[in-house]
Design a protein around this motif. Structure first.
Motif, mmCIF file in Angstrom:
data_model
loop_
_atom_site.group_PDB
_atom_site.id
_atom_site.type_symbol
_atom_site.label_atom_id
_atom_site.label_comp_id
_atom_site.label_asym_id
_atom_site.label_seq_id
_atom_site.Cartn_x
_atom_site.Cartn_y
_atom_site.Cartn_z
ATOM 1 N N VAL A 169 -35.474 -75.992 -70.147
ATOM 2 C CA VAL A 169 -33.956 -75.984 -70.185
ATOM 3 C C VAL A 169 -33.492 -74.643 -70.362
ATOM 4 O O VAL A 169 -33.923 -73.737 -71.097
ATOM 5 C CB VAL A 169 -33.567 -76.676 -71.668
ATOM 6 N N VAL A 170 -32.434 -74.316 -69.734
ATOM 7 C CA VAL A 170 -31.630 -72.946 -69.854
ATOM 8 C C VAL A 170 -30.312 -73.531 -70.806
ATOM 9 O O VAL A 170 -29.641 -74.194 -70.542
ATOM 10 C CB VAL A 170 -31.094 -72.628 -68.696
ATOM 11 N N PRO A 171 -30.544 -73.057 -72.077
ATOM 12 C CA PRO A 171 -29.312 -73.363 -72.815
ATOM 13 C C PRO A 171 -28.069 -72.476 -72.646
ATOM 14 O O PRO A 171 -27.909 -71.589 -72.041
ATOM 15 C CB PRO A 171 -29.768 -72.621 -74.369
ATOM 16 N N LYS A 172 -27.040 -73.385 -72.947
ATOM 17 C CA LYS A 172 -25.716 -72.755 -72.956
ATOM 18 C C LYS A 172 -25.527 -71.581 -73.758
ATOM 19 O O LYS A 172 -26.135 -71.469 -74.666
ATOM 20 C CB LYS A 172 -24.589 -73.831 -73.510
ATOM 21 N N ARG A 173 -24.594 -70.653 -73.120
ATOM 22 C CA ARG A 173 -24.412 -69.353 -74.043
ATOM 23 C C ARG A 173 -23.995 -69.844 -75.292
ATOM 24 O O ARG A 173 -22.948 -70.513 -75.621
ATOM 25 C CB ARG A 173 -23.259 -68.596 -73.238
ATOM 26 N N GLY A 174 -24.675 -69.027 -76.302
ATOM 27 C CA GLY A 174 -24.245 -69.316 -77.595
ATOM 28 C C GLY A 174 -25.137 -70.300 -78.367
ATOM 29 O O GLY A 174 -24.994 -70.482 -79.614
ATOM 30 N N VAL A 175 -25.930 -70.966 -77.629
ATOM 31 C CA VAL A 175 -26.788 -72.190 -78.194
ATOM 32 C C VAL A 175 -28.114 -71.230 -78.249
ATOM 33 O O VAL A 175 -29.001 -70.836 -77.664
ATOM 34 C CB VAL A 175 -26.872 -73.439 -77.506
ATOM 35 N N GLN A 176 -28.695 -71.644 -79.791
ATOM 36 C CA GLN A 176 -29.891 -70.954 -80.087
ATOM 37 C C GLN A 176 -30.884 -71.656 -79.352
ATOM 38 O O GLN A 176 -31.172 -72.965 -79.651
ATOM 39 C CB GLN A 176 -29.817 -70.903 -81.600
ATOM 40 N N ALA A 177 -31.987 -71.202 -78.919
ATOM 41 C CA ALA A 177 -33.189 -71.902 -78.225
ATOM 42 C C ALA A 177 -34.026 -71.581 -79.331
ATOM 43 O O ALA A 177 -34.998 -71.290 -79.516
ATOM 44 C CB ALA A 177 -33.777 -70.902 -77.149
ATOM 45 N N SER A 178 -33.898 -72.769 -80.365
ATOM 46 C CA SER A 178 -34.811 -72.934 -81.137
ATOM 47 C C SER A 178 -35.506 -74.409 -81.393
ATOM 48 O O SER A 178 -35.121 -75.409 -80.599
ATOM 49 C CB SER A 178 -33.773 -72.963 -82.850
ATOM 50 N N PRO A 179 -36.402 -74.540 -82.278
ATOM 51 C CA PRO A 179 -36.965 -75.832 -82.558
ATOM 52 C C PRO A 179 -36.214 -76.831 -82.989
ATOM 53 O O PRO A 179 -36.090 -78.131 -82.492
ATOM 54 C CB PRO A 179 -38.133 -75.615 -83.729
#
Length: 551
Positions: free
Chosen positions: A485-495
């Motif tokens: 997944v490429v997250p939306k801008r501002g979304v944290q790539a977290s567990p």
């Protein structure tokens, strides 16, 4: 030159399934032979009872719903001893059966009902709510939804199938006239890489042929008499009847050969072991994740499984390690077979006596077929060289419903089906499947189309782009879907975000399509110049991650 089967060709009769099964002159077992048994309730059907119930149900369909030739009946249910009678009653009336996964969501079921043009739906009480909602979405009225099994709708609003079969005054109705090699018996749905499942059109001849091919492959090793208790071989049925593997290998083979089928609604390891022990099961069709449990689970030590003479594994590749583990622990031999929805399904199986000699092989080509391995230039390759497997025979499907492009891509002008599976054959005629051309993910024998999951995930507000692949999960002996997944801008790539995405998708898909491989966050999804996702690159990334994790 294409490889012909090493078996002698069979005489495939030009008969519809009803005539083939119930009007035969060569049936070796008595009408009183028990064929289907529910181990939980001890409810059972003899051969004669299946025939009588099916006949009454078929007449009831014509009387209550004015059933016409070609009308489709949907089945949305776990395995049930009533399924065979309902199936053949529908075929007697000229209908077509379209079985659906009981794990489907309302939208997934509604799609199949709409695409198949289903005129009615059979379910069980526990599945009535989603069944009614999907039927409504597909334009099927409530009075065309019925339940089977031991439970009834307490409101009495929804009929039980016995109310259809017990209609009086139906003796005037006659069996529908069917052209066996053209008229459909089943519409099973096989997932495609483009997202929506495809309706696989299987004729009466397809299933008649494959029932006889399977019987030849077992080479007289399964008998209606003899067995562990002198009452014949007993097969355990936990493989789903909504899948062609269960429909042909279990439902049809048991009735044609006079084998008792002990019917489980779904797989459960302790219950599986208990039934094998109590009913003295002698043969079982299984899948690799079940083989894994038999080799490693401590539960197995609590039961006596020694009545099993042989198992046949299919639906996904089986490794030598798994076969060896089970045999060293339980002394149960496991042979392997191969097939697809489009081939009705069985095309290959290992002879019983060869199970140990050719572990890893899917066996030999069954009768009345030819096969060849084809390279990227569509030229046949010799034995020992790798190519895509193409198969031709009377069990090859009629095409995909409402999908002329898919049909043209899958079937050659001279009748070969392009399986999409890659492998080779050895000089002794043993076939091996080593990889897949197709991008489908195989989770425990179920097909998961990555494009479908990608389409859904792109609707998640936290996802900017996504690519889905299958990764092999050693602990489960199966592939599982994983999303990059490429997250939306501002979304944290977290567990936490990963868990939210997994949970979000789980509410929208059937159980086998869940992201059991989790979510991995990336900066971009690798794509070709034309915009096609390069899953090969993602798979290489997954392998690199696995190697790093082991260090």
């Amino acid at each position: 030159m294409p490889t012909k089967s090493g078996y002698s060709d069979l005489d495939i009769p030009d008969l519809d399934l009803w005539t083939f099964l119930f009007e035969r002159k060569d049936k070796p077992f008595p009408d009183t032979k028990v064929i289907y048994t529910d181990p939980d309730t001890s409810r059972s059907y003899t051969y004669a009872q299946v025939r009588e119930t099916a006949l009454d149900f078929g007449k009831g369909l014509k009387s209550v719903w004015e059933w016409k030739k070609g009308d489709v009946l949907g089945l949305y249910t776990p395995n049930c001893v009533d399924t065979p009678a309902i199936t053949w009653g529908t075929l007697w009336a000229g209908g077509i059966i379209s079985p659906a996964n009981p794990g489907y969501t309302v939208d997934e079921l509604a799609f199949q009902l709409k695409d198949s043009g289903a005129k009615a739906l059979v379910t069980q009480k526990a599945f009535l709510k989603p069944a009614l909602e999907a039927a409504k979405n597909a334009g099927i009225e409530d009075d065309r939804v019925i339940v089977m099994g031991d439970e009834r709708d307490e409101t009495m609003r929804i009929k039980h199938f016995k109310q259809i079969k017990n209609i009086s005054g139906t003796n005037r109705y006659r069996k529908a006239k069917v052209t066996p090699d053209k008229d459909l018996a089943f519409l099973v749905y096989s997932s495609g890489t483009t997202g929506h499942p495809k309706g696989v059109m299987l004729s009466h001849t397809n299933i008649v042929a494959n029932t006889l091919q399977i019987r030849a492959g077992e080479a007289g090793n399964l008998s209606w008499s003899g067995g562990a208790d002198g009452k014949g071989d007993k097969l355990l049925a936990f493989l789903p009847f909504f899948h062609i593997y269960g429909l042909t290998c279990l439902i049809h083979q048991s009735l044609y050969s006079g084998l008792e089928l002990i019917v489980m609604p779904k797989f459960d390891l302790p219950r599986f072991c208990e039934i094998v022990q109590d009913h003295k099961i002698t043969f079982a069709y299984v899948v690799p994740p079940v083989v894994l449990l038999l080799g490693k689970s401590p539960i197995i030590d609590n039961y006596n499984l020694s009545s099993i003479r042989m198992m046949n594994s299919g639906a996904a590749p089986l490794t030598q390690d798994l076969v060896d583990a089970v045999y060293s622990r339980l002394q149960i031999p496991i042979k392997q077979g191969y097939g697809l929805s489009e081939t009705s399904p069985s095309t290959h199986t290992q002879p019983w006596e060869d199970w140990k000699k050719t572990i890893g092989s899917v066996g030999r080509l069954l009768p009345n077929q030819t096969a060849k391995y084809i390279n990227a230039e569509e030229k046949e390759v010799p034995a020992g060289e790798t190519g895509e497997l193409w198969i031709k025979g009377p069990n090859i499907f009629r095409g995909y419903l409402n999908n002329s492009t898919g049909t043209k891509d899958a079937l050659t002008d001279d009748g070969y089906f392009k399986t999409g599976d890659v492998g080779h054959q050895d000089k002794n005629g043993n076939f091996y499947i080593t990889d897949r051309v197709k991008e489908l993910i195989k989770y425990k024998g179920f097909q998961v189309p990555p494009a479908e999951l990608e389409g859904l995930l792109l609707g998640n507000p936290e996802v900017d782009d996504v690519g889905v692949i299958g990764i092999y999960e050693e602990a489960q002996a199966t592939e599982v879907p994983r999303a990059y997944v490429v997250p939306k801008r501002g979304v944290q790539a977290s567990p936490e975000t990963s868990a939210k995405i997994v949970e979000w998708l789980a509410k929208k898909v059937a159980s086998h399509k869940k992201l059991r491989g989790g979510v991995r966050f990336v900066d971009e999804i690798p794509k070709s110049a034309s915009g096609k996702i390069l899953r090969r690159v993602l798979k290489e990334q997954a392998l690199a991650e696995q190697k790093k994790a082991k260090l």
